[in-house]
Design a protein around this motif. Structure first.
Motif, PDB file in Angstrom:
ATOM      1  N   VAL A 159       0.481  12.772 -10.158  1.00  0.00           N
ATOM      2  CA  VAL A 159       1.169  11.756  -9.366  1.00  0.00           C
ATOM      3  C   VAL A 159       0.812  11.874  -7.889  1.00  0.00           C
ATOM      4  N   TYR A 160       0.575  13.076  -7.404  1.00  0.00           N
ATOM      5  CA  TYR A 160       0.224  13.265  -5.999  1.00  0.00           C
ATOM      6  C   TYR A 160      -1.177  12.714  -5.708  1.00  0.00           C
ATOM      7  N   ASP A 161      -2.102  12.940  -6.623  1.00  0.00           N
ATOM      8  CA  ASP A 161      -3.441  12.347  -6.471  1.00  0.00           C
ATOM      9  C   ASP A 161      -3.342  10.823  -6.463  1.00  0.00           C
ATOM     10  N   ALA A 162      -2.560  10.282  -7.382  1.00  0.00           N
ATOM     11  CA  ALA A 162      -2.412   8.828  -7.480  1.00  0.00           C
ATOM     12  C   ALA A 162      -1.813   8.242  -6.204  1.00  0.00           C
ATOM     13  N   VAL A 163      -0.790   8.895  -5.661  1.00  0.00           N
ATOM     14  CA  VAL A 163      -0.163   8.419  -4.422  1.00  0.00           C
ATOM     15  C   VAL A 163      -1.151   8.523  -3.260  1.00  0.00           C
ATOM     16  N   THR A 164      -1.892   9.615  -3.201  1.00  0.00           N
ATOM     17  CA  THR A 164      -2.871   9.778  -2.118  1.00  0.00           C
ATOM     18  C   THR A 164      -3.915   8.673  -2.162  1.00  0.00           C
ATOM     19  N   TRP A 165      -4.494   8.420  -3.343  1.00  0.00           N
ATOM     20  CA  TRP A 165      -5.504   7.362  -3.449  1.00  0.00           C
ATOM     21  C   TRP A 165      -4.891   5.988  -3.188  1.00  0.00           C
ATOM     22  N   SER A 166      -3.679   5.764  -3.641  1.00  0.00           N
ATOM     23  CA  SER A 166      -3.017   4.478  -3.389  1.00  0.00           C
ATOM     24  C   SER A 166      -2.734   4.270  -1.909  1.00  0.00           C
ATOM     25  N   SER A 167      -2.500   5.344  -1.178  1.00  0.00           N
ATOM     26  CA  SER A 167      -2.193   5.226   0.250  1.00  0.00           C
ATOM     27  C   SER A 167      -3.389   4.749   1.064  1.00  0.00           C
ATOM     28  N   VAL A 168      -4.593   4.861   0.509  1.00  0.00           N
ATOM     29  CA  VAL A 168      -5.796   4.461   1.254  1.00  0.00           C
ATOM     30  C   VAL A 168      -5.708   2.998   1.681  1.00  0.00           C
ATOM     31  N   ARG A 178      -4.999  -1.130  14.342  1.00  0.00           N
ATOM     32  CA  ARG A 178      -5.171  -0.321  15.555  1.00  0.00           C
ATOM     33  C   ARG A 178      -6.625  -0.332  16.038  1.00  0.00           C
ATOM     34  N   GLY A 179      -7.396  -1.325  15.603  1.00  0.00           N
ATOM     35  CA  GLY A 179      -8.769  -1.475  16.080  1.00  0.00           C
ATOM     36  C   GLY A 179      -9.749  -0.441  15.566  1.00  0.00           C
ATOM     37  N   GLY A 180      -9.527   0.056  14.358  1.00  0.00           N
ATOM     38  CA  GLY A 180     -10.429   1.038  13.762  1.00  0.00           C
ATOM     39  C   GLY A 180     -10.089   2.477  14.112  1.00  0.00           C
ATOM     40  N   GLN A 181      -8.902   2.700  14.618  1.00  0.00           N
ATOM     41  CA  GLN A 181      -8.469   4.053  14.967  1.00  0.00           C
ATOM     42  C   GLN A 181      -8.435   4.931  13.721  1.00  0.00           C
ATOM     43  N   THR A 182      -8.789   6.201  13.879  1.00  0.00           N
ATOM     44  CA  THR A 182      -8.728   7.160  12.777  1.00  0.00           C
ATOM     45  C   THR A 182      -7.269   7.460  12.455  1.00  0.00           C
ATOM     46  N   ILE A 183      -6.926   7.399  11.171  1.00  0.00           N
ATOM     47  CA  ILE A 183      -5.564   7.627  10.690  1.00  0.00           C
ATOM     48  C   ILE A 183      -5.569   8.858   9.786  1.00  0.00           C
ATOM     49  N   SER A 184      -4.640   9.772  10.010  1.00  0.00           N
ATOM     50  CA  SER A 184      -4.512  10.955   9.152  1.00  0.00           C
ATOM     51  C   SER A 184      -3.898  10.560   7.817  1.00  0.00           C
ATOM     52  N   ILE A 185      -4.371  11.188   6.767  1.00  0.00           N
ATOM     53  CA  ILE A 185      -3.823  10.952   5.432  1.00  0.00           C
ATOM     54  C   ILE A 185      -2.783  12.035   5.164  1.00  0.00           C
ATOM     55  N   PRO A 186      -1.551  11.654   4.853  1.00  0.00           N
ATOM     56  CA  PRO A 186      -0.503  12.653   4.614  1.00  0.00           C
ATOM     57  C   PRO A 186      -0.834  13.551   3.426  1.00  0.00           C
TER      58      PRO A 186
END
Length: 194
Positions: A159-168, A178-186
């Protein structure tokens, strides 16, 4: 995955389609109606500094290719065919053939190596899976999930892998806004997300 950066093109294809089929006065043929772009590119960086490039394009006028993949490593590379009549290609360092004239590296059909390198699940299910959507990918994901339930084991994708990939998707939209700003993945597996 550690972070991502996303960019989106202008939206033109759907506006043009509606203008051609329903007239220029149709709301969907007007400038500004479509908010999403025709094409989106996301660059993902992993904790181990692997670079993943994703491109999504559902609306551009061209033949659709749902199974286009490219994989590049230090000892080999893979490029999927762009259509059913084109071979998937592979190259292996110190193994693939070279041109006699100048020693240039050559791509070769993946099928030359499939008996040796096919995954056991593909050997078991490939003939059936190939007849399903996304080149068999959808079938294999469902088969793994059902097998995990039947065998009472943790699935390969939890489920954690699925949530991570879905968050993309959602994080990509944030990057675009934000104009292409780099975003951290939780890190959804950390205690703060449980």
């Amino acid at each position: 995955m550690k972070s991502l950066t996303a960019f989106v093109s202008k939206s033109r294809s759907l506006q043009q389609y509606f203008g051609e089929h329903y007239g220029k006065d149709h709301p969907a043929a007007r400038t500004g109606f479509w908010r999403q772009g025709d094409s989106a590119t996301v660059m993902l960086q992993t904790e181990q500094e692997v670079l993943i490039s994703l491109r999504v394009d559902w609306t551009s006028v061209r033949p659709h290719n749902k199974t286009h993949y490219v994989l590049q490593g230090t000892e080999g590379a893979y490029v999927s065919g762009r259509h059913p009549q084109e071979d998937d290609l592979i190259w292996f360092k110190n193994r693939s053939p070279k041109l006699e004239e100048d020693g240039s590296e050559l791509w070769e059909p993946l099928r030359n190596y499939q008996p040796e390198f096919d995954h056991p699940r593909w050997k078991q299910w490939g003939k059936f899976a190939a007849e399903t959507k996304h080149g068999g990918g959808d079938f294999l994901v469902l088969e793994e999930f059902i097998s995990a339930i039947q065998e009472d084991r943790v699935p390969a994708v939890d489920v954690y892998d699925a949530v991570t990939w879905s968050s993309v998707f959602f994080l990509s939209m944030e990057s675009v806004e934000r104009g292409g700003q780099t975003i951290s993945i939780p890190d959804f597996k950390s205690k703060g997300w449980r």
